[in-house]
Enzyme design. Sequence first.
Site, PDB file in Angstrom:
ATOM      1  CD1 TRP A 172      -2.081  -2.098   2.008  1.00  0.00           C
ATOM      2  CD2 TRP A 172      -2.703  -1.202  -0.218  1.00  0.00           C
ATOM      3  NE1 TRP A 172      -3.202  -3.096   1.788  1.00  0.00           N
ATOM      4  CE2 TRP A 172      -3.728  -2.769   0.176  1.00  0.00           C
ATOM      5  CE3 TRP A 172      -3.102  -0.585  -1.320  1.00  0.00           C
ATOM      6  CZ2 TRP A 172      -4.682  -3.150  -0.738  1.00  0.00           C
ATOM      7  CZ3 TRP A 172      -4.160  -0.892  -2.047  1.00  0.00           C
ATOM      8  CH2 TRP A 172      -5.008  -2.474  -1.312  1.00  0.00           C
ATOM      9  CG  ASP A 229      -3.084   3.920   4.038  1.00  0.00           C
ATOM     10  OD1 ASP A 229      -3.709   3.780   4.378  1.00  0.00           O
ATOM     11  OD2 ASP A 229      -3.272   3.297   2.974  1.00  0.00           O
ATOM     12  CE  LYS A 258      -8.113  -3.653   4.332  1.00  0.00           C
ATOM     13  NZ  LYS A 258      -7.402  -2.430   3.463  1.00  0.00           N
TER      14      LYS A 258
HETATM   15  C1  PLP Z   1      -6.883  -1.379   1.681  1.00  0.00           C
HETATM   16  C2  PLP Z   1      -6.040  -0.929   2.083  1.00  0.00           C
HETATM   17  C3  PLP Z   1      -6.012  -0.067   1.289  1.00  0.00           C
HETATM   18  C4  PLP Z   1      -6.834   0.251  -0.127  1.00  0.00           C
HETATM   19  O1  PLP Z   1      -8.058   0.845   0.290  1.00  0.00           O
HETATM   20  P1  PLP Z   1      -9.265   1.118  -0.366  1.00  0.00           P
HETATM   21  O2  PLP Z   1     -10.398   1.279  -0.005  1.00  0.00           O
HETATM   22  O3  PLP Z   1      -9.440  -0.281  -1.036  1.00  0.00           O
HETATM   23  O4  PLP Z   1      -9.227   1.764  -1.734  1.00  0.00           O
HETATM   24  C5  PLP Z   1      -4.633   1.008   1.867  1.00  0.00           C
HETATM   25  N1  PLP Z   1      -3.868   1.075   2.489  1.00  0.00           N
HETATM   26  C6  PLP Z   1      -4.152   0.167   3.763  1.00  0.00           C
HETATM   27  C7  PLP Z   1      -3.240   0.275   4.329  1.00  0.00           C
HETATM   28  C8  PLP Z   1      -5.542  -1.325   3.198  1.00  0.00           C
HETATM   29  O5  PLP Z   1      -4.697  -1.982   4.253  1.00  0.00           O
END
Ligand code: PLP
Length: 356
Positions: free
Chosen positions: A99, A166, A190
């Site tokens: 990511w 993030d 998540k």
């Molecule tokens: C799942 C995830 C993403 C991607 O998220 P989307 O909402 O599918 O774009 C980005 N960063 C992390 C840390 C993730 O776990």
Amino acid sequence: MKKHNFYAGPSILPEFTIQKTAEAVINFAGTTLSVMEVSHRSKEFVAVMDQAIALVKELLEVPEGYEVLFLQGGASTQFYMAPYNLMKTKAGYMNTGVWATAAIKEGKFFGEVVEVASSKDKNYNYIPKGFDIPSDLDYLHITTNNTIFGTEMLYDLDSPVPLVADMSSDIFSRPLDISKYAVIYAGAQKNLAPAGVTLVIVRKDVLGKNGRAIPTMINYQTHIEKESMFNTPPCLPVFAALQTLIWLKENGGIRAMEAKNIAKAKLLYDEIDRNALFQCTVPDPADRSRMNVTFVMTPGNEHLEKDFQTLAKENNLVGIEGHRSVGGFRASIYNAMPIESVVVLVQTMKDFEAKQ
Ligand SMILES: *Cc1c(COP(=O)(O)O)cnc(C)c1O
């Protein structure tokens, strides 16, 4: 019986959230209409949005000067929305996994990207420490929990430049010192709500400084001014997010959640370390994620992987296949996962060992 849900994302949600959302799909707030068919300008839905924003601020103790937004496009849209709003010429990134790499790729559309630290040399199985953060960066981007590689920064990094994080897979799992961050973003699927909504927390003083013309939908300012109602918000996911926030509060808030998460993670890591058939892919306990626990068979026992998967299925455990870039297993044990499900996984590992 409901299966034990170890999926990495979309992933387990509190029963409370699922039940309340199911009810609102039929009859939302006594309107006799579904939450899917009511105007987002109705007083009933405006109240949902207002309460969700207020609860995020309360639970995370968000200080003055920050705004809470509910946007669309997932964390992946934030990979370019954050640089669009914050980058002038140069930004720093910590490269801690898939990511982070995706965020770096998007950052490069807007200027120079400096990789201040990387754990790529060891297939991202640790969190880099003791690196320099140049003070001339417009911001530093980090990924607090690396969902695929099972590493997590369980602390709020000190950064001399605005920190962009993030937190898609660990938001609300531990208390945060929000004042250390300029932007926090998290795709909801998540730890918060169904996919379709993205939580953003932004410190207003970092905006409007890069001199860039920003398209309306990608400008944080647009959504700040319209309180996440510039265009139609994803009403159903926002409603569900509110239920999870209520559930968090009713269950003692973020500190109580952190204590539960520590207990769940300890139970599982202790068994992985004890059981001669399994080993954790993250050697340093300090770097191990409390949300995504990644492990493989020990050398010489790789051939048993399929058999363990079979036993796990028989015991109603779903979603423990490891990501293809790590292999083995990944057990995602987000906030909503009850410790009872972790106990079943641990018992399955013990039973499997006894059978060999
Ligand atoms: C799942 C995830 C993403 C991607 O998220 P989307 O909402 O599918 O774009 C980005 N960063 C992390 C840390 C993730 O776990």
